[in-house]
Write a protein that holds these residues in place. Structure first.
Motif, short mmCIF file in Angstrom:
data_model
loop_
_atom_site.label_atom_id
_atom_site.label_comp_id
_atom_site.label_asym_id
_atom_site.label_seq_id
_atom_site.Cartn_x
_atom_site.Cartn_y
_atom_site.Cartn_z
N GLU A 57 0.83 -1.20 0.00
CA GLU A 57 0.00 0.00 0.00
C GLU A 57 0.87 1.26 0.00
N TYR A 58 1.90 1.28 0.84
CA TYR A 58 2.77 2.46 0.91
C TYR A 58 3.62 2.58 -0.36
N GLN A 59 4.06 1.46 -0.90
CA GLN A 59 4.82 1.50 -2.15
C GLN A 59 3.96 2.05 -3.29
N GLU A 60 2.68 1.66 -3.31
CA GLU A 60 1.77 2.18 -4.33
C GLU A 60 1.64 3.70 -4.21
N TYR A 61 1.50 4.19 -2.97
CA TYR A 61 1.44 5.63 -2.73
C TYR A 61 2.69 6.33 -3.30
N LEU A 62 3.86 5.77 -3.01
CA LEU A 62 5.10 6.37 -3.50
C LEU A 62 5.18 6.35 -5.02
N LEU A 63 4.79 5.24 -5.63
CA LEU A 63 4.85 5.14 -7.10
C LEU A 63 3.86 6.09 -7.78
N LEU A 64 2.67 6.22 -7.22
CA LEU A 64 1.65 7.07 -7.84
C LEU A 64 1.84 8.55 -7.55
N PHE A 65 2.28 8.86 -6.33
CA PHE A 65 2.30 10.27 -5.92
C PHE A 65 3.68 10.76 -5.47
N GLY A 66 4.48 9.92 -4.85
CA GLY A 66 5.77 10.34 -4.30
C GLY A 66 5.58 11.21 -3.09
N VAL A 67 5.15 12.42 -3.31
CA VAL A 67 4.68 13.36 -2.28
C VAL A 67 3.45 14.04 -2.85
N ILE A 68 2.64 14.58 -1.97
CA ILE A 68 1.46 15.35 -2.40
C ILE A 68 1.53 16.70 -1.71
N ALA A 69 1.40 17.76 -2.48
CA ALA A 69 1.35 19.11 -1.94
C ALA A 69 0.07 19.76 -2.45
N HIS A 70 -0.74 20.21 -1.50
CA HIS A 70 -2.01 20.86 -1.86
C HIS A 70 -2.41 21.79 -0.73
N LEU A 83 -5.36 10.09 3.61
CA LEU A 83 -4.84 11.16 2.76
C LEU A 83 -5.98 12.00 2.18
N ILE A 84 -7.05 11.36 1.78
CA ILE A 84 -8.21 12.10 1.26
C ILE A 84 -8.77 13.04 2.33
N LYS A 85 -8.98 12.50 3.52
CA LYS A 85 -9.54 13.31 4.62
C LYS A 85 -8.62 14.46 5.00
N GLN A 86 -7.33 14.19 5.10
CA GLN A 86 -6.39 15.20 5.58
C GLN A 86 -6.12 16.28 4.54
N ILE A 87 -5.99 15.89 3.29
CA ILE A 87 -5.55 16.83 2.27
C ILE A 87 -6.71 17.49 1.53
N PHE A 88 -7.78 16.74 1.31
CA PHE A 88 -8.85 17.26 0.45
C PHE A 88 -10.18 17.51 1.15
N ALA A 89 -10.30 17.23 2.44
CA ALA A 89 -11.55 17.51 3.14
C ALA A 89 -11.73 19.01 3.27
#
Length: 135
Positions: free
Chosen positions: A37-50, A128-134
């Motif tokens: 799950e964490y590897q998928e996050y890194l591959l898809l996003f690396g980091v997210i800034a919003h 991540l959805i709740k924290q970044i995009f709520a």
């Protein structure tokens, strides 16, 4: 992580996806395996800034403060730092959300000497959805 991908695109959040070689190197440096799950996050996003939020991860320069290994080295020196956990997001006042790769849970952790404050029920994507995009 389809819903998170959709929100990242819709909200035009900045991401810097990581390469598999960087993930492999990170695991070697950490000395423990990263969950799929964490590897998928890194591959898809690396980091997210919003907005006001920036996650720790890969895809950024090795000496950058958002590079997960730099944050891990800093926070991991605390005797109460949970094993197999990596920093996700700083809350402030010495509190951080961490991702435990063994239990695959997000935890709220406090330093110095605070320890685990609480274990969340959300998956990494839900968190991540709740924290970044709520709103």
């Amino acid at each position: 992580m389809k819903k998170l991908e959709q929100l990242v695109q819709e909200q035009q959040a900045m991401t810097l996806p990581a390469q598999q070689a960087s993930i492999t190197a990170l695991q070697a440096d950490l000395g423990f395996p990263l969950s799929s799950e964490y590897q998928e996050y890194l591959l898809l996003f690396g980091v997210i800034a919003h907005g006001a939020y920036e996650t720790y991860g890969l895809g950024v320069p090795d000496d950058y403060f958002l590079h997960v290994l730099n944050a891990y080295k800093d926070l991991g020196s605390d005797a109460n730092y949970p094993a197999h956990s990596v920093p996700l997001l700083e809350v402030g006042d010495g509190q951080y959300y961490l991702y435990d790769n063994s239990s695959q849970q997000v935890i709220l952790w406090a330093t110095p000497n605070g320890g685990v404050v609480r274990v969340l029920d959300d998956s990494l994507e839900q968190f991540l959805i709740k924290q970044i995009f709520a709103s």
